[in-house]
Design a protein around this motif. Structure first.
Motif, PDB file in Angstrom:
ATOM      1  N   VAL A  21      62.765  38.747  60.496  1.00 58.36           N
ATOM      2  CA  VAL A  21      61.790  39.822  60.344  1.00 58.36           C
ATOM      3  C   VAL A  21      60.958  39.982  61.612  1.00 58.36           C
ATOM      4  O   VAL A  21      60.719  39.025  62.352  1.00 58.36           O
ATOM      5  N   GLY A  22      60.522  41.224  61.830  1.00 57.45           N
ATOM      6  CA  GLY A  22      59.624  41.541  62.931  1.00 57.45           C
ATOM      7  C   GLY A  22      58.754  42.723  62.554  1.00 57.45           C
ATOM      8  O   GLY A  22      59.008  43.401  61.543  1.00 57.45           O
ATOM      9  N   ALA A  23      57.760  43.004  63.352  1.00 51.98           N
ATOM     10  CA  ALA A  23      56.801  44.062  63.014  1.00 51.98           C
ATOM     11  C   ALA A  23      57.385  45.455  63.184  1.00 51.98           C
ATOM     12  O   ALA A  23      56.919  46.401  62.567  1.00 51.98           O
ATOM     13  N   GLY A  24      58.417  45.600  64.021  1.00 54.39           N
ATOM     14  CA  GLY A  24      59.003  46.922  64.285  1.00 54.39           C
ATOM     15  C   GLY A  24      58.374  47.569  65.509  1.00 54.39           C
ATOM     16  O   GLY A  24      57.224  47.304  65.836  1.00 54.39           O
ATOM     17  N   TRP A  25      59.173  48.453  66.156  1.00 57.81           N
ATOM     18  CA  TRP A  25      58.673  49.020  67.405  1.00 57.81           C
ATOM     19  C   TRP A  25      59.275  50.378  67.773  1.00 57.81           C
ATOM     20  O   TRP A  25      58.729  51.083  68.628  1.00 57.81           O
ATOM     21  N   ASN A  26      60.370  50.784  67.152  1.00 56.84           N
ATOM     22  CA  ASN A  26      61.139  51.906  67.687  1.00 56.84           C
ATOM     23  C   ASN A  26      60.512  53.248  67.297  1.00 56.84           C
ATOM     24  O   ASN A  26      60.697  53.743  66.183  1.00 56.84           O
ATOM     25  N   GLN A  27      59.799  53.837  68.227  1.00 54.91           N
ATOM     26  CA  GLN A  27      59.092  55.092  67.976  1.00 54.91           C
ATOM     27  C   GLN A  27      60.063  56.234  67.701  1.00 54.91           C
ATOM     28  O   GLN A  27      59.806  57.083  66.842  1.00 54.91           O
ATOM     29  N   MET A  28      61.196  56.268  68.406  1.00 56.21           N
ATOM     30  CA  MET A  28      62.159  57.351  68.242  1.00 56.21           C
ATOM     31  C   MET A  28      62.681  57.409  66.811  1.00 56.21           C
ATOM     32  O   MET A  28      62.731  58.470  66.184  1.00 56.21           O
ATOM     33  N   GLU A  29      63.071  56.268  66.273  1.00 54.26           N
ATOM     34  CA  GLU A  29      63.589  56.235  64.913  1.00 54.26           C
ATOM     35  C   GLU A  29      62.513  56.629  63.906  1.00 54.26           C
ATOM     36  O   GLU A  29      62.779  57.362  62.943  1.00 54.26           O
ATOM     37  N   CYS A  30      61.313  56.128  64.116  1.00 50.58           N
ATOM     38  CA  CYS A  30      60.223  56.461  63.193  1.00 50.58           C
ATOM     39  C   CYS A  30      59.928  57.955  63.217  1.00 50.58           C
ATOM     40  O   CYS A  30      59.739  58.586  62.167  1.00 50.58           O
ATOM     41  N   ASP A  31      59.887  58.534  64.395  1.00 51.94           N
ATOM     42  CA  ASP A  31      59.618  59.969  64.500  1.00 51.94           C
ATOM     43  C   ASP A  31      60.727  60.774  63.827  1.00 51.94           C
ATOM     44  O   ASP A  31      60.465  61.760  63.129  1.00 51.94           O
ATOM     45  N   ALA A  32      61.976  60.369  64.033  1.00 55.12           N
ATOM     46  CA  ALA A  32      63.106  61.111  63.481  1.00 55.12           C
ATOM     47  C   ALA A  32      63.103  61.084  61.956  1.00 55.12           C
ATOM     48  O   ALA A  32      63.428  62.078  61.304  1.00 55.12           O
ATOM     49  N   TYR A  33      62.726  59.967  61.374  1.00 56.60           N
ATOM     50  CA  TYR A  33      62.804  59.788  59.925  1.00 56.60           C
ATOM     51  C   TYR A  33      61.481  59.993  59.213  1.00 56.60           C
ATOM     52  O   TYR A  33      61.403  59.853  57.984  1.00 56.60           O
ATOM     53  N   GLY A  34      60.432  60.292  59.975  1.00 54.96           N
ATOM     54  CA  GLY A  34      59.131  60.473  59.342  1.00 54.96           C
ATOM     55  C   GLY A  34      58.530  59.179  58.834  1.00 54.96           C
ATOM     56  O   GLY A  34      57.759  59.169  57.872  1.00 54.96           O
ATOM     57  N   ILE A  35      58.879  58.068  59.461  1.00 56.35           N
ATOM     58  CA  ILE A  35      58.326  56.757  59.099  1.00 56.35           C
ATOM     59  C   ILE A  35      57.104  56.500  59.972  1.00 56.35           C
ATOM     60  O   ILE A  35      57.154  56.636  61.193  1.00 56.35           O
ATOM     61  N   HIS A  67      62.834  29.146  49.944  1.00 53.52           N
ATOM     62  CA  HIS A  67      63.279  30.508  50.239  1.00 53.52           C
ATOM     63  C   HIS A  67      64.219  30.442  51.433  1.00 53.52           C
ATOM     64  O   HIS A  67      64.259  29.421  52.138  1.00 53.52           O
ATOM     65  N   PRO A  68      65.003  31.483  51.689  1.00 58.13           N
ATOM     66  CA  PRO A  68      65.837  31.479  52.892  1.00 58.13           C
ATOM     67  C   PRO A  68      64.985  31.273  54.139  1.00 58.13           C
ATOM     68  O   PRO A  68      63.848  31.768  54.211  1.00 58.13           O
ATOM     69  N   PRO A  69      65.498  30.530  55.127  1.00 58.17           N
ATOM     70  CA  PRO A  69      64.716  30.301  56.343  1.00 58.17           C
ATOM     71  C   PRO A  69      64.302  31.620  56.987  1.00 58.17           C
ATOM     72  O   PRO A  69      65.100  32.553  57.090  1.00 58.17           O
ATOM     73  N   ILE A  70      63.053  31.671  57.407  1.00 58.97           N
ATOM     74  CA  ILE A  70      62.501  32.886  58.008  1.00 58.97           C
ATOM     75  C   ILE A  70      62.570  32.777  59.529  1.00 58.97           C
ATOM     76  O   ILE A  70      62.097  31.802  60.120  1.00 58.97           O
ATOM     77  N   THR A  71      63.174  33.775  60.149  1.00 58.74           N
ATOM     78  CA  THR A  71      63.166  33.910  61.604  1.00 58.74           C
ATOM     79  C   THR A  71      62.220  35.039  61.966  1.00 58.74           C
ATOM     80  O   THR A  71      62.353  36.151  61.456  1.00 58.74           O
ATOM     81  N   ILE A  72      61.266  34.762  62.833  1.00 66.74           N
ATOM     82  CA  ILE A  72      60.367  35.797  63.337  1.00 66.74           C
ATOM     83  C   ILE A  72      60.700  36.016  64.801  1.00 66.74           C
ATOM     84  O   ILE A  72      60.767  35.068  65.586  1.00 66.74           O
ATOM     85  N   GLY A  73      60.921  37.278  65.160  1.00 68.12           N
ATOM     86  CA  GLY A  73      61.303  37.622  66.522  1.00 68.12           C
ATOM     87  C   GLY A  73      60.159  38.241  67.293  1.00 68.12           C
ATOM     88  O   GLY A  73      59.377  39.020  66.745  1.00 68.12           O
ATOM     89  N   GLY A  74      60.053  37.888  68.576  1.00 65.02           N
ATOM     90  CA  GLY A  74      59.046  38.494  69.432  1.00 65.02           C
ATOM     91  C   GLY A  74      58.365  37.474  70.316  1.00 65.02           C
ATOM     92  O   GLY A  74      58.541  36.264  70.156  1.00 65.02           O
ATOM     93  N   LYS A  75      57.557  37.976  71.262  1.00 62.27           N
ATOM     94  CA  LYS A  75      56.899  37.077  72.212  1.00 62.27           C
ATOM     95  C   LYS A  75      55.418  37.358  72.404  1.00 62.27           C
ATOM     96  O   LYS A  75      54.813  36.853  73.350  1.00 62.27           O
ATOM     97  N   GLY A  76      54.808  38.157  71.515  1.00 64.61           N
ATOM     98  CA  GLY A  76      53.375  38.388  71.627  1.00 64.61           C
ATOM     99  C   GLY A  76      52.615  37.084  71.461  1.00 64.61           C
ATOM    100  O   GLY A  76      52.762  36.407  70.439  1.00 64.61           O
ATOM    101  N   LYS A  85      49.463  36.243  70.902  1.00 65.08           N
ATOM    102  CA  LYS A  85      48.372  36.091  69.932  1.00 65.08           C
ATOM    103  C   LYS A  85      48.840  36.256  68.499  1.00 65.08           C
ATOM    104  O   LYS A  85      48.606  35.397  67.655  1.00 65.08           O
ATOM    105  N   ARG A  86      49.509  37.363  68.198  1.00 64.13           N
ATOM    106  CA  ARG A  86      49.851  37.642  66.810  1.00 64.13           C
ATOM    107  C   ARG A  86      51.238  37.112  66.440  1.00 64.13           C
ATOM    108  O   ARG A  86      51.405  36.444  65.420  1.00 64.13           O
ATOM    109  N   THR A  87      52.256  37.427  67.255  1.00 62.18           N
ATOM    110  CA  THR A  87      53.617  37.037  66.896  1.00 62.18           C
ATOM    111  C   THR A  87      53.781  35.525  66.877  1.00 62.18           C
ATOM    112  O   THR A  87      54.280  34.950  65.896  1.00 62.18           O
TER     113      THR A  87
END
Length: 279
Positions: free
Chosen positions: A103-117, A168-177, A179-181
């Motif tokens: 899981v990750g927080a998400g980032w792709n602006q293009m996909e969000c704009d296209a789908y109204g997310i 629960h299934p092992p959780i993988t968190i992706g990213g390099k921030g 402070k938060r990540t």
């Protein structure tokens, strides 16, 4: 050192990706197989094909028998955390306990704009992510889950049947921030995945993660640290293996070999033989 593979579900077919994962299942050196969670290709023609992550992941879990399976990583913005928890539990059942829950927080602006997310500002996105992870854990571990967050609320909520893996299934968190990540990794993850340019970029990030673990009373040794090494079509396997070896010397636990676009299954045998001396 441990190894995995990752396929790119862009500009390819279901049959090709399935055949690569089935082939990887035969080589014990590859402990897991991964793909990504996007709706558009990230390279080449953006209108080209790109297979959806979780439907293919469930099918790939059924097509394989040994290798662990995961998405690197699921964008929390694309699916409600309660829906994702149920998807994860079902996929873990289909795989007989082989799911890695990325899981990750998400980032792709293009996909969000296209789908109204909605793609919230960064702080809100990570606030939602933190709540989402906690809500998923509650659903995957508790008989009846309740969660009263600002963005995520569960009221006498069920996720039944539960996943095979407990708690629960092992959780993988992706990213390099830093402070938060990385703090989220220290709190909840069993694996931390990051894409960096070199071991020199990775080392200070690992130090930050260790610092967060110390503050939270978590043993950093409980967290598998993984990085990606990309094999380009014009690159020799020896070059990729040398890069993987350098990460291992830096302290990385798991190197995920990103296979060339639309690669055939025949790449797996020479890759496994090339990696064997440093495993």
């Amino acid at each position: 050192m441990r190894f995995a593979i990752k396929t790119r579900p862009e500009h390819t077919t279901w049959q090709r990706m399935r055949d690569v994962w089935i082939a990887a299942d035969e080589f014990e050196i590859f402990e897991s197989a991964w793909h990504w969670d996007h709706f558009y290709p990230l390279s080449g023609d953006m209108t080209g094909p790109n297979l959806e992550a979780w439907t293919t992941l469930a099918a790939l879990a059924q097509a394989t028998s040994r290798i662990r399976v995961g998405c690197q990583v699921t964008g929390m913005i694309y699916r409600h955390p309660a829906v994702l928890a149920n998807m994860a539990a079902t996929t873990d059942i289909i795989s007989d306990g082989r799911l890695e829950l990325g899981v990750g927080a998400g980032w792709n602006q293009m996909e969000c704009d296209a789908y109204g997310i909605e793609l919230p500002p960064l702080k809100e996105r990570f606030d939602r992510f933190d709540e989402g992870v906690q809500a998923m854990i509650a659903l995957l571990t508790e008989p009846v889950a309740n969660f009263d967050g600002q963005y995520v609320k569960l009221t006498d909520a069920y996720c039944n049947p539960k996943a095979v893996q407990r708690p629960h299934p092992p959780i993988t968190i992706g990213g390099k921030g830093p402070k938060r990540t990385l703090r989220a990794v220290a709190r909840w993850a069993q694996q931390w995945n990051v894409i960096v340019a070199s071991p020199e970029e990775w080392k200070p990030l690992k130090e930050i993660l260790v610092g967060h673990c110390e503050e939270l009373g978590r043993d950093p040794g409980e967290i598998t640290c993984s990085v990606n090494v990309r094999i380009d079509s014009d690159q020799t396997l020896d070059q990729a293996v040398a890069e993987a070896s350098a990460y291992g010397e830096a302290g990385v636990d798991l190197v995920i070999m990103n296979l060339p676009l639309d690669t055939p299954p025949s790449i797996l045998e020479p890759l496994a033989k090339a990696l064997a001396p440093i495993a």
